[in-house]
Scaffold this motif. Structure first.
Motif: not given
Lengths: 375, 375
Positions: B18, B22, B45-46, B49, B94, B97, B147, B150-151
């Motif tokens: 992440v 992200a 974001g972290v 998650s 991710v 999330t 996110l 990012a996934s």
């Protein structure tokens, strides 16, 4: 297909792709009692996708066509690649629609391109439900998500039929990420204090790189060149060199036209950004150029919770008298010259014919009205 | 790496991915005045998650490990594929999330996994800004978008290092789309009338396929098998046959535990769904099983704008007395038997060893408490 699509061809391809990629997948069904809401969301997806100028798709296709012009006679491989490049170009437009749907929720906007914004239209479709506004906003968030996913899926299927498959996907996903970061930065700039105008101007310009240039000019050029088979690093360098100044100039011009109007209607009332109290480069330049009294007046006006028609008119007067409008014109002309000379250099690096160079130049020129390019 | 990661290893890999995918991309910078807001979004974001049970990632890895067990001795190719499969498994988490961040905005939820929801935490980070709620929600929408992107990017890079690269990406993007449609359907079910309980129960179960089974059980099994090299059509058929009943049972159990509680704390107060007035299968079964007076009471209660602690207690009593809770137990046990026999059949089709079959069965069992599996 001719070089650079007619707008109607792009428009109908985008509608077909959105219907195919953002609705119920083929061969699947949803519970009957829910299907009318899902149908409303899917058809809103098509409606929200309509009516853009498709500058981004046309820039991507111009980059492809410049590097791989239509060969003489029929060429099946070229036709296949050209069709995939056109879908990739449409994917950029679908991504823009996804971003606008979320942007209108974030900004609480009622209108988009002269029609109700997606979340408002979805709320209206729910009828007299007392929760309509709330549910409409929820459906709007999901529609934005569906369109964002659709844009990646369209790009993925197009990339699979093109050379540089992996680089195209990486570039497309980096574009998503940069715009999302750009939207965060755009919200952050709105929190910026007004007492350091030079810092505000440079922050705003910095944000333009992320929120606008990323997907408006840089990614379209890069994706068009990659689709045409350019080397990854070369496509990236060229796209940044032309797309960064061009994208910044485009956003500055957009903000300027919001204040001074334009011959062509933009579908927005003049002074909308001022009414919303937006922190623009124009405002920063006005603050920097103002005397003490004018600066205090502008700060008071832009820190107030609302601005009325008189405030808007007064702000426009001050944007003129402080030289902010001239300064924006100057910024735009300088950026345009930088983009145009980067384009000349790129034409040499890519070995483009004069016709190909002109094709790409023409697509870039569309981003700015002639009088703002300093011609 | 051992077969089926220890939770801490998955947890730290997710945090690293992440942060890498992200946040601000390597080598780029954002304007300094905006960096604190962007840092807050990236670190949220972290934080958002953290702390899941990682059932989905572990199911995907169990499917991989069942089909491609660790070979004797060192095997570089296996290690590379196993590491990519682990990243692919993390990409599913991710994505979850991302979906939860948007879900909490849609539902106006203050809490998630016992901590402030992302948009609330971001609003709090803005301090005493009068617009904090509004801006926090906007930043939350963007964090969900970041996110989600990012996934896909994590999955893309993992897929590039695996066999069946294209099928993996198609499956991953179909998962995104199905969940997004599922969220739309979930909002639609909340608009459903209460006077046809059998239709409500079947709609709710139909929605579970989209909003839960899609990414909880079907996609993890399919992605794990594809990463291990299974044929695309076979992976899809097996994942649907096991994952559909298992995913439905999981969602029914989740709703049931919300009402009857569980020995392990779920971090949520008992009766939360009732308090929110959610249209669940339990409610539908209670309406279907109730006499006229009880049914009228339930309808009145669930059509009211709010429900207090007495209402919650009374609804639970009615859920018991009407047989709705027993009916849910029965539904779950039947679905579990269907999933378990689909798993036996799949083990035959894939030629799994007894140890591999047991590994996959164990990962499936984790989705349901033992007493609800009917053991």
């Amino acid at each position: 297909m001719d070089n650079v699509e007619a707008l109607p061809a792009l428009e109908s391809r985008i509608a077909a792709l959105v219907a195919q990629y953002a609705g119920i997948p083929d061969g699947m069904a949803v519970p009957r009692s829910c299907s009318s809401v899902m149908d409303a969301v899917a058809s809103q997806g098509v409606t929200s996708s309509e009516g853009g100028k498709r500058l981004r798709a046309r820039l991507a296709l111009a980059a492809f066509d410049a590097l791989r012009p239509k060969p003489d006679g029929d060429d099946e491989a070229w036709r296949g690649h050209r069709a995939a490049a056109a879908d990739l170009a449409c994917a950029i437009e679908v991504f823009q629609t996804a971003a606008l749907v979320h942007d209108d929720i974030i900004d609480d906007s009622d209108l988009r391109r002269g029609k109700p914004s997606a979340h408002r239209a979805l709320a209206a479709a729910l009828g007299d439900d007392p929760q309509a506004d709330h549910v409409g906003r929820g459906l709007g968030i999901m529609l934005g998500d569906l369109l964002a996913t659709a844009s990646v899926a369209i790009a993925h299927d197009a990339a699979a039929a093109l050379p540089k498959t992996e680089s195209i996907m990486r570039t497309f996903l980096r574009m998503h990420r940069e715009v999302e970061i750009g939207q965060v930065l755009d919200l952050a700039v709105e929190e910026a204090p007004l007492d350091r105008p030079e810092a505000l101007a440079s922050s705003s310009l910095g944000v333009f790189r992320w929120k606008t240039a990323s997907y408006t000019t840089i990614a379209p050029i890069e994706l068009g060149l990659l689709a045409a088979g350019a080397k990854t690093a070369k496509a990236q360098a060229i796209a940044a060199s032309i797309g960064t100044p061009l994208g910044l100039a485009f956003q500055l011009a957009d903000d300027l036209i919001d204040v001074i109007g334009s011959s062509a209607s933009t579908g927005k009332p003049v002074g909308g950004d001022i009414r919303e109290g937006k922190r623009t480069v124009l405002l920063a330049d006005a603050l920097a150029g103002a005397g003490e009294a004018d600066r205090a007046e502008l700060i008071r006006m832009f820190e107030a919770p609302e601005r009325d028609a008189d405030d808007v008119a007064r702000a426009i007067t001050l944007f003129k008298s402080t030289g902010a409008i001239d300064r924006s014109r100057g910024r735009i002309a300088t950026l345009w010259r930088t983009a145009a000379s980067a384009l000349d250099e790129a034409a040499g690096m890519l070995g483009l014919s004069p016709a190909s160079r002109d094709l790409l130049l023409g697509a870039c020129e569309c981003f700015l009205p002639k009088d703002l390019r300093g011609c």
